[in-house]
Design a protein around this motif. Structure first.
Motif, PDB file in Angstrom:
ATOM      1  N   LEU A 204       0.840  -1.191   0.000  1.00 47.07           N
ATOM      2  CA  LEU A 204       0.000   0.000   0.000  1.00 47.07           C
ATOM      3  C   LEU A 204       0.877   1.243   0.000  1.00 47.07           C
ATOM      4  N   THR A 245     -10.288   6.115   0.184  1.00 49.71           N
ATOM      5  CA  THR A 245      -9.911   4.921   0.931  1.00 49.71           C
ATOM      6  C   THR A 245     -11.135   4.058   1.177  1.00 49.71           C
ATOM      7  N   ARG A 340      -3.820  -5.269   2.103  1.00 52.38           N
ATOM      8  CA  ARG A 340      -3.270  -5.234   0.748  1.00 52.38           C
ATOM      9  C   ARG A 340      -3.992  -4.161  -0.071  1.00 52.38           C
ATOM     10  N   PRO A 341      -3.413  -3.774  -1.210  1.00 43.73           N
ATOM     11  CA  PRO A 341      -4.075  -2.800  -2.082  1.00 43.73           C
ATOM     12  C   PRO A 341      -5.421  -3.320  -2.575  1.00 43.73           C
ATOM     13  N   ARG A 342      -6.265  -2.385  -2.962  1.00 40.49           N
ATOM     14  CA  ARG A 342      -7.620  -2.712  -3.429  1.00 40.49           C
ATOM     15  C   ARG A 342      -7.576  -3.737  -4.577  1.00 40.49           C
ATOM     16  N   HIS A 352      -7.803   0.023   0.003  1.00 44.16           N
ATOM     17  CA  HIS A 352      -7.169  -1.219   0.470  1.00 44.16           C
ATOM     18  C   HIS A 352      -8.227  -2.248   0.817  1.00 44.16           C
TER      19      HIS A 352
END
Length: 441
Positions: A204, A245, A340-342, A352
């Motif tokens: 991230l 976010t 973790r990232p989206r 995320h």
């Protein structure tokens, strides 16, 4: 919060056996129960508490039917020194049941504790608030899907408040995010430093981390200002343009720090189901999406996956996934866990998601029905996890259930709560004292 129990004796004055058994129960339930002054059953119709408890039965009960019928609180029969009903009291319970007097009788000390927590939960709900952050349900990224959900209807709110006494407060997601943006940068930096090394955040960006913590701190401030909030949810997918976010990390931290139950997509029905299950049984209870193998291409297309895993009796299997991975799970409940990232394109590129797992083995699928008077439950087994590259299911869980056709026909929602363990019997006991029917499917 403890359950308030009113001990009831059948003879006009407490007997030695009553006093001895009550002393034993007070030791067994000391940390969960606020014991009231004992009363003779003839003077207990107006007792103030969460339940009456009969520590000592005798044949006198057969001659006290009108007094039992006059009791307005749930009646617990816990007549052994081990926190259970005595076998010799089955006849009395049957006598009372067949004449309209229902009693609850634990068969283990654990069940005695479950019932105690359930009664405390029932009382707590009537003094509590749930928050839902949302602005425009008819617009957003996928309104054709989201505006169908019952948990956003006024009828759902009204029914939930009538059934449980809980207050439902809707707030603006846009205003919450503006509050987050107005926070001093130093608060965000301090929070990032505080969780450094304790919360694994992988891949991230720095902005993604900062935005996630801004939202968490804004929620912290709102919770500090609002007493007795037990759960909160955000319409984070449909209204994802509101914020850069997602609230996944916030929900994790707020549960670990405050015990706050979370609701993905502001799903009130999942929130109340999770709260009841966790608060009464103290077993992890998380929300995810259900994709029964029976749904075929409709499920595959939605998750952008080419096929379901090969299993025996595919009609009795369900793939579960939410926002790219298995589910939003608190760190302390998971066997594996990371931020973790989206994954979903519907959310901002800085957003995320949580990549987390529960242990393999027995689960129970549970969800409150729209009438708010029934918990639908289904025993299941979490058999394995499946990964699909370049999909919206990078790590999903596979569940095996008893009868997939019956389940698909009867399930109340695509959102379901998964509770660790086979807890059907425990929920049946909880239902007795919380005025909830249990529908096993």
């Amino acid at each position: 919060m403890k359950a308030r129990f009113v001990p009831v004796h059948l003879e006009e004055h407490p007997t030695e056996s009553f006093t001895r058994q009550l002393d034993a129960l007070m030791m067994l339930g000391e940390h969960l129960i606020d014991w009231q002054e004992p009363r003779w059953i003839g003077h207990a119709a107006d007792a103030d508490g969460d339940a009456v408890i009969v520590p000592d039965m005798s044949g006198v009960a057969y001659r006290l039917l009108p007094e039992f019928q006059a009791l307005r609180l749930p009646i617990l029969v816990v007549t052994s020194e081990f926190g259970t009903v005595s076998m010799w009291d089955w006849e009395i319970r049957d006598f009372l049941r067949r004449r309209g007097v229902e009693t609850t009788a634990p068969t283990s000390l654990a069940e005695f504790h479950d019932v105690s927590r359930a009664l405390a939960t029932k009382a707590k709900l009537a003094r509590s608030t749930m928050l839902a952050y949302q602005d425009n349900l008819g617009a957003g990224k996928q309104p054709d899907i989201f505006k169908r959900f019952y948990w956003w209807e006024e009828e759902c709110v009204d029914d939930m408040q009538k059934a449980f006494g809980v207050s439902i407060e809707r707030r603006s997601y846009k205003e919450l995010w503006q509050r987050a943006l107005a926070l001093p940068d130093q608060r965000v930096i301090d929070e990032m430093t505080r969780i450094d090394g304790e919360v694994p955040i992988l891949g991230l960006s720095q902005k993604g981390r900062a935005d996630a913590l801004r939202l968490k701190l804004a929620l912290d401030d709102e919770l500090d200002e609002t007493p007795d909030v037990i759960a909160a949810g955000i319409n984070c997918l449909n209204e994802s343009a509101t914020s850069t976010t997602t609230p996944c990390l916030a929900w994790n931290l707020l549960f670990e720090e405050r015990g706050l139950i979370w609701g993905c997509e502001a799903d009130l029905t999942s929130m109340i189901t999770q709260f009841i299950t966790w608060e009464t049984l103290r077993t992890p209870a998380i929300m995810t999406n259900l994709y029964p193998f029976l749904m075929g291409d409709a499920a595959l297309k939605h998750e952008k996956i080419p096929y379901f895993p090969e299993v025996d009796q595919p009609q009795n299997h369900i793939l579960t996934a939410h926002c790219g991975f298995f589910a939003v799970i608190p760190q302390s409940w998971a066997t594996e866990w990371a931020v973790r990232p989206r994954v979903l394109e519907i959310v901002d590129e800085n957003a995320h998601v949580l990549d987390a797992r529960l242990p393999l083995g027995d689960l129970t699928i549970v969800k409150i029905a729209s009438t708010m008077d029934t918990l639908t439950v289904a025993p299941a087994e979490l058999t394995n996890y499946e990964q699909y590259v370049d999909s919206d299911c990078l790590n999903g869980a596979v569940l095996r259930i008893e009868d997939g056709y019956r389940y698909v026909e009867t399930l109340p929602s695509h959102h379901a709560v998964l509770a660790v363990g086979d807890i059907v019997r425990r929920l049946e006991l909880v239902g007795q004292v919380m005025n909830l029917d249990i529908q096993k499917i």
